[in-house]
Scaffold this motif. Structure first.
Motif, PDB file in Angstrom:
ATOM      1  N   SER A 173      62.992  74.091 -16.997  1.00 26.70           N
ATOM      2  CA  SER A 173      62.487  75.043 -17.986  1.00 26.70           C
ATOM      3  C   SER A 173      63.126  76.412 -17.801  1.00 26.70           C
ATOM      4  CB  SER A 173      60.955  75.138 -17.866  1.00 26.70           C
ATOM      5  OG  SER A 173      60.425  75.987 -18.846  1.00 26.70           O
TER       6      SER A 173
ATOM      7  N   THR B 231      61.892  79.651 -19.526  1.00 25.23           N
ATOM      8  CA  THR B 231      60.803  80.446 -18.960  1.00 25.23           C
ATOM      9  C   THR B 231      61.362  81.572 -18.098  1.00 25.23           C
ATOM     10  OG1 THR B 231      59.364  78.502 -18.955  1.00 25.23           O
ATOM     11  CG2 THR B 231      58.718  80.339 -17.555  1.00 25.23           C
TER      12      THR B 231
ATOM     13  N   GLY C  66      44.844  76.206 -24.335  1.00 20.41           N
ATOM     14  CA  GLY C  66      45.782  75.709 -23.331  1.00 20.41           C
ATOM     15  C   GLY C  66      45.106  75.494 -22.001  1.00 20.41           C
TER      16      GLY C  66
ATOM     17  N   ALA D  49      50.365  77.549 -21.273  1.00 18.68           N
ATOM     18  CA  ALA D  49      50.224  76.831 -20.004  1.00 18.68           C
ATOM     19  C   ALA D  49      51.354  77.309 -19.102  1.00 18.68           C
ATOM     20  CB  ALA D  49      50.291  75.321 -20.199  1.00 18.68           C
ATOM     21  N   ASP D  50      51.011  78.061 -18.069  1.00 13.28           N
ATOM     22  CA  ASP D  50      52.050  78.569 -17.166  1.00 13.28           C
ATOM     23  C   ASP D  50      52.599  77.485 -16.247  1.00 13.28           C
ATOM     24  OD1 ASP D  50      51.761  81.007 -18.309  1.00 13.28           O
ATOM     25  OD2 ASP D  50      51.011  82.051 -16.535  1.00 13.28           O
TER      26      ASP D  50
ATOM     27  N   CYS E 188      51.369  71.126 -16.682  1.00 11.93           N
ATOM     28  CA  CYS E 188      50.424  71.271 -17.800  1.00 11.93           C
ATOM     29  C   CYS E 188      51.181  71.230 -19.133  1.00 11.93           C
ATOM     30  CB  CYS E 188      49.663  72.583 -17.676  1.00 11.93           C
ATOM     31  SG  CYS E 188      48.846  72.837 -16.081  1.00 11.93           S
ATOM     32  N   ARG E 189      52.324  71.911 -19.197  1.00 11.52           N
ATOM     33  CA  ARG E 189      53.099  71.901 -20.441  1.00 11.52           C
ATOM     34  C   ARG E 189      53.610  70.493 -20.749  1.00 11.52           C
ATOM     35  NH1 ARG E 189      55.218  76.649 -18.051  1.00 11.52           N
ATOM     36  NH2 ARG E 189      57.314  75.786 -17.730  1.00 11.52           N
ATOM     37  N   THR E 190      54.003  69.767 -19.707  1.00 11.24           N
ATOM     38  CA  THR E 190      54.483  68.401 -19.907  1.00 11.24           C
ATOM     39  C   THR E 190      53.365  67.492 -20.397  1.00 11.24           C
ATOM     40  OG1 THR E 190      56.125  68.710 -18.156  1.00 11.24           O
ATOM     41  CG2 THR E 190      55.608  66.450 -18.783  1.00 11.24           C
TER      42      THR E 190
ATOM     43  N   ARG F 218      52.872  72.119 -28.619  1.00 11.32           N
ATOM     44  CA  ARG F 218      53.794  72.520 -27.554  1.00 11.32           C
ATOM     45  C   ARG F 218      53.264  73.801 -26.921  1.00 11.32           C
ATOM     46  NH1 ARG F 218      58.394  76.168 -27.867  1.00 11.32           N
ATOM     47  NH2 ARG F 218      59.603  76.018 -25.938  1.00 11.32           N
ATOM     48  N   ALA F 219      53.051  73.762 -25.628  1.00 13.29           N
ATOM     49  CA  ALA F 219      52.564  74.932 -24.910  1.00 13.29           C
ATOM     50  C   ALA F 219      53.716  75.643 -24.231  1.00 13.29           C
ATOM     51  CB  ALA F 219      51.517  74.522 -23.881  1.00 13.29           C
ATOM     52  N   ARG F 220      53.556  76.935 -24.048  1.00 15.39           N
ATOM     53  CA  ARG F 220      54.600  77.738 -23.410  1.00 15.39           C
ATOM     54  C   ARG F 220      53.994  78.635 -22.345  1.00 15.39           C
ATOM     55  NH1 ARG F 220      57.600  80.846 -28.027  1.00 15.39           N
ATOM     56  NH2 ARG F 220      55.459  81.114 -28.761  1.00 15.39           N
ATOM     57  N   HIS F 221      54.862  79.115 -21.483  1.00 14.92           N
ATOM     58  CA  HIS F 221      54.474  80.100 -20.481  1.00 14.92           C
ATOM     59  C   HIS F 221      54.193  81.419 -21.189  1.00 14.92           C
ATOM     60  CE1 HIS F 221      54.755  82.679 -16.912  1.00 14.92           C
ATOM     61  NE2 HIS F 221      54.776  81.593 -16.145  1.00 14.92           N
TER      62      HIS F 221
END
Length: 880
Positions: free
Chosen positions: A660, A663, A775, A847-848, A852-854, A864-867
């Motif tokens: 990632s 990020t 999230g 989701a940092d 969790c993002r996966t 889709r979650a992101r930091h």
């Protein structure tokens, strides 16, 4: 084991499905002469939920709410029903069950009946015995009884026993008060002038008379908007002296705690060295109480969330009191003595003096409004001299309690811890009556022998005697069994214990795993030591979420115990493939990046199952350009105006580096916008997390030592974007390398992304998004790092709402390993996935943690979650 100091090995455990199963088991055991112990949540602190015969686990199947009648304010319950499930069902009708022990999230109604449990609200609503109207009981041998008020259902001979001992019941048990629980303390309920309360007298019998298979209980009206008054006093004695004077105000609770137990939480309380938590029905009543309380300081808490936070301090005390401020362990054994409330202040002063005279320490707290005091004491229960002192102190304390007109047990029963001392409280005629009462119900003595009458010695069967004198054994023994990990629903942001909530099996709770490790070290039942298949199977479904590290009141760290077990379990053997694939992830990803094979490898992983991993899981594709390669290519070796004299070091963790990198790029942009100079370590670094999670601890030490060599004497904050890596550096690094001062320095320098901005760029204002969020808070962040800075940063950016607690279920390598997929998905369905589905269309998904993002990408139905760094960087780019 239960939540006591005792350990007794049963012949077996039976989980009956209904009353007929209970009767059958009791018939078989009676025919074989085998004793029976009924057990609920196993949170008893005096040893009464342990036994050498057959243990009946009534929580597995007999856990139903049979009926609830709001009009009559009654409920019919099975013995294995957890108290909170009854309260949840009664809440929509404005009702509740009055008795509420601090273990309400896992204690059962059967266990409460067995111990005559009370809780914080007994000032208003009494003990369990006060709230039970009928009981269905099966005796040893299988005989059924239905008892309530009157002689109907009584065992043969009981009526005659009572009629022949009226004088003893009227005089030998006189002078009682609400918390006289010791022995068969409710036996005087059988007096004719008290209505012949058969069910009431049965409560508190600790499984020694028969097995409850069903109960009819009373419900009470729950206060609609209770107010918590927190009163500060100079010290514990002053608070205890004041407690009885508050009773005329008709409080719902009067709970007391001193500073030595509250610890850092005292900063949120009114001035003082001790506090009374007094709950009132409404604000007017609370203000009247404060006006007449003569406290040093006071605060009224009307916000339900604020009240819950304060009550959590009290409810966790059964565990937190087990750790003294100096770090030593303290133990139950004298957990709940009670004296008349007007005697409490004098009793506590003498109690403290008695502790000092025996060289012991403890932190009293408890139900001051009813004179009931809980305390854990730093007994030495291993050495012969320590056990002798435990016995000597116990005798002296029993005499002290009796001298104040008190009860050896005020809530949790006597069990093995105090039954031997009952002659100091009751005269011989009362004890003869107790024995006769037991014999009427249980003529052959098959029900929970060794408890209450004809008791075992209080210094027999101590659970520590079987353990080796090793540091690991000391860690395992710190599980005192309060069973918070057996909660069936998460509380707020708490994580522990996700696998237990999915399976419902004791061996998958933190306590169950700790107790299996205990038996492994003892070597009597689990005989194959570190190669144990039973322990390996129980630990296999541990997600290593570290939730227990923060949520367990005594800080049991099962993730670390699992790591240490796996190291020894697989020593000298070929490990599972996943230990080499995902466990060696940093090496594989570095190799893929070195040969520039990210594209082909990613395509192959999508098409061909990876050996040793679950076929239903697709591995994330490696990035074509690692983060540090982008850093060198883009010339972004330094950016921003600098922070102090050296700026911040951005840690290129494995996930950010190879999986990632966006990020990392986003974090550089945000940190630069905040005016912070950014640099990277001069070489390859790694926190060793994947090696730790698979038990390759020696390899983790090598990796961390090389990392420290790479960093040299570099100082200043180290920004770690991946919460699991930050947690490993903060806590595991100094534990693995305790003799290397560089380890402690690096651990102290670690900051999360939000902490860095708050601490080193306090004047910077993040861009506003003004959107709701959904999230996952990473479980390691919850357990180790804390997310207060993240919440404040989101608030400043206009991101409203909260993130899900619990665990996402992927948990690093866990969700990819064979046999884990269903548990992984079930964990995600507990909080995370429902929150995503309920989020509005405009929500930002955060989701940092890379795991969790996966998990969200694979199970989140297109979301889709992101930091947080990515979200902020996007807005900065739009504004540029």
């Amino acid at each position: 084991m239960d939540a006591s100091n005792y350990r007794r090995v049963p012949l077996g455990v039976v989980a009956p499905r209904d009353a007929e199963d209970v009767a059958a088991a009791l018939r078989v055991c009676a025919e074989a002469g085998v004793p029976v112990v009924p057990r609920g949540g196993g949170t008893s602190i005096a040893g009464q939920a342990t036994g050498t015969g057959v243990v009946l686990d009534l929580t597995r199947h007999m856990n139903a709410l049979v009926a609830l009648d709001p009009a009559a304010r009654t409920a019919v319950v099975q013995p294995g029903l957890v108290l909170d499930r009854l309260r949840d069902a009664a809440r929509p009708y404005g009702l509740t069950f009055g008795p509420d022990p601090s273990t309400h999230s896992r204690c059962t109604l059967g266990g409460m009946i067995g111990n005559n449990a009370c809780g914080a609200h007994s000032v208003a609503w009494g003990t369990t015995a006060d709230n039970v109207t009928e009981l269905a009981v099966t005796g040893y041998g299988g005989t059924p009884h239905r008892i309530g008020t009157g002689w109907t259902g009584a065992p043969e001979g009981l009526r005659e026993l009572v009629s022949g001992n009226l004088a003893v019941l009227r005089t030998g048990m006189a002078g009682g008060f609400s918390r006289r629980i010791s022995g068969y303390g409710g036996l005087d309920a059988l007096l004719p002038e008290r209505g012949v309360g058969l069910a009431r007298a049965f409560c508190g019998s600790e499984g020694t008379l028969g097995v409850v298979t069903e109960a009819v209980v009373r419900l009470v009206e729950a206060p609609r908007a209770p107010v918590l008054a927190v009163l500060g006093y100079a010290d514990e004695s002053a608070a205890a002296d004041a407690a009885a004077g508050l009773l005329p105000y008709r409080p719902l609770t009067v709970e007391g705690m001193a500073r030595d137990l509250v610890g850092p939480a005292a900063r949120d309380l009114p001035r003082g060295g001790a506090w009374l938590f007094v709950e009132m029905r409404d604000e007017g009543a609370a203000r009247a109480l404060v006006g007449g309380a003569d406290a040093l300081d006071a605060a009224l808490v009307t916000d339900p969330a604020g009240q819950r936070a304060l009550w959590r301090i009290r409810e966790d005390a059964a565990g937190t009191a087990t750790r003294l401020p100096t770090g030593e362990m303290a133990w139950p054994g004298w957990e709940d003595c009670a004296v008349p409330p007007v005697r409490l202040g004098a009793y506590l002063r003498e109690f403290r003096a008695l502790l000092a005279a025996h060289g012991l320490r403890g932190s009293p707290y408890g139900h001051f409004g009813e004179g009931c005091v809980h305390v854990r004491i730093d007994f030495d229960l291993v050495s012969a001299a320590g056990v002798a002192r435990f016995r000597e102190f116990s005798s002296a304390l029993a005499d002290l309690v009796v001298s104040h007109g008190g009860s050896l047990s005020g809530e949790h029963g006597d069990g093995q811890a105090r039954a031997e001392l009952l002659p100091r409280m009751y005269g011989p005629r009362v004890l003869d009556l107790f024995r006769a009462y037991k014999d009427v119900w249980d003529p052959v003595g098959g029900m929970n022998p060794g408890m209450l009458v004809r008791p075992a010695r209080l210094d027999e069967n101590l659970r520590f005697a079987v353990l080796p004198a090793t540091p690991f054994a000391g860690e395992v023994a710190r599980c005192v069994g309060v069973g918070k990990c057996r909660g069936t629903e998460p509380v707020g942001a708490e994580v522990m214990c996700p696998s237990y909530r999915v399976t419902g099996e004791e061996r998958h709770s933190t306590r169950g795993r700790a107790r299996l490790l205990h038996e492994m070290l003892a070597g009597e039942i689990v005989t194959d030591g570190w190669r144990s298949t039973e322990v390996a199977e129980a630990l296999d479904l541990c997600l290593a979420c570290k939730g227990c590290r923060s949520d367990c009141p005594v800080g049991v760290d099962m993730a670390t115990y699992k790591s240490e077990f796996l190291e020894r379990h697989w020593a000298g053997r070929i490990r599972p493939l996943s230990h080499y694939t995902l466990g060696g992830l940093p090496q594989w990803l570095r190799l893929i990046a070195a040969v520039r094979a990210a594209g082909p490898v990613g395509a192959a992983a999508r098409l061909v199952p990876v050996p040793g991993l679950d076929r239903r899981r697709a591995l994330p594709s490696p990035a074509r350009e690692p983060f540090t390669r982008w850093w060198r290519r883009s010339g972004a070796r330094r950016s921003g105006a600098g922070a102090g004299t050296g700026g911040v070091t951005l840690w290129p963790d494995t996930f950010t580096e190879y999986l990632s990198p966006e990020t990392g790029r986003a974090a550089v942009r945000v940190l630069a916008a905040a005016g912070l100079g950014v640099s990277l370590p001069p070489g390859r670094v790694c926190c060793g997390l994947t090696y730790l999670s698979t038990g390759r601890r020696a390899r983790a030490r090598q990796v961390l030592t090389r990392t420290l060599d790479t960093l040299g004497e570099a100082a200043g904050p180290v920004v770690v974007l991946e919460p699991s890596c930050a947690a490993a550096l903060r806590t595991d690094l100094p534990t693995l390398l305790p003799d290397d001062p560089r380890a402690a320095r690096l651990a102290a320098a670690v900051r999360t992304f939000a902490e860095t901005l708050e601490e080193y760029a306090p004047q910077w204002h993040p861009p506003r998004l003004d959107r709701p969020v959904a999230g996952q808070t990473h479980c390691h962040q919850h357990a180790v790092l804390g997310d207060a800075a993240d919440r404040r940063l989101r608030e400043r950016a206009g991101l409203t709402g909260g993130l899900s607690g619990g665990c996402c279920g992927l948990a690093g390598d866990f969700g990819f390993e064979p046999g884990h997929h269903d548990v992984s998905v079930a964990c995600a369905e507990e909080q995370l996935l429902p929150a995503l589905r309920a989020a509005p269309p405009e929500a930002v998904f955060l989701a940092d943690g890379f795991s969790c993002r996966t998990q969200i990408a694979q199970l989140g139905e297109g979301r889709r979650a992101r930091h947080l760094a990515e979200v902020l960087a996007d807005v900065l780019a739009e504004e540029a």
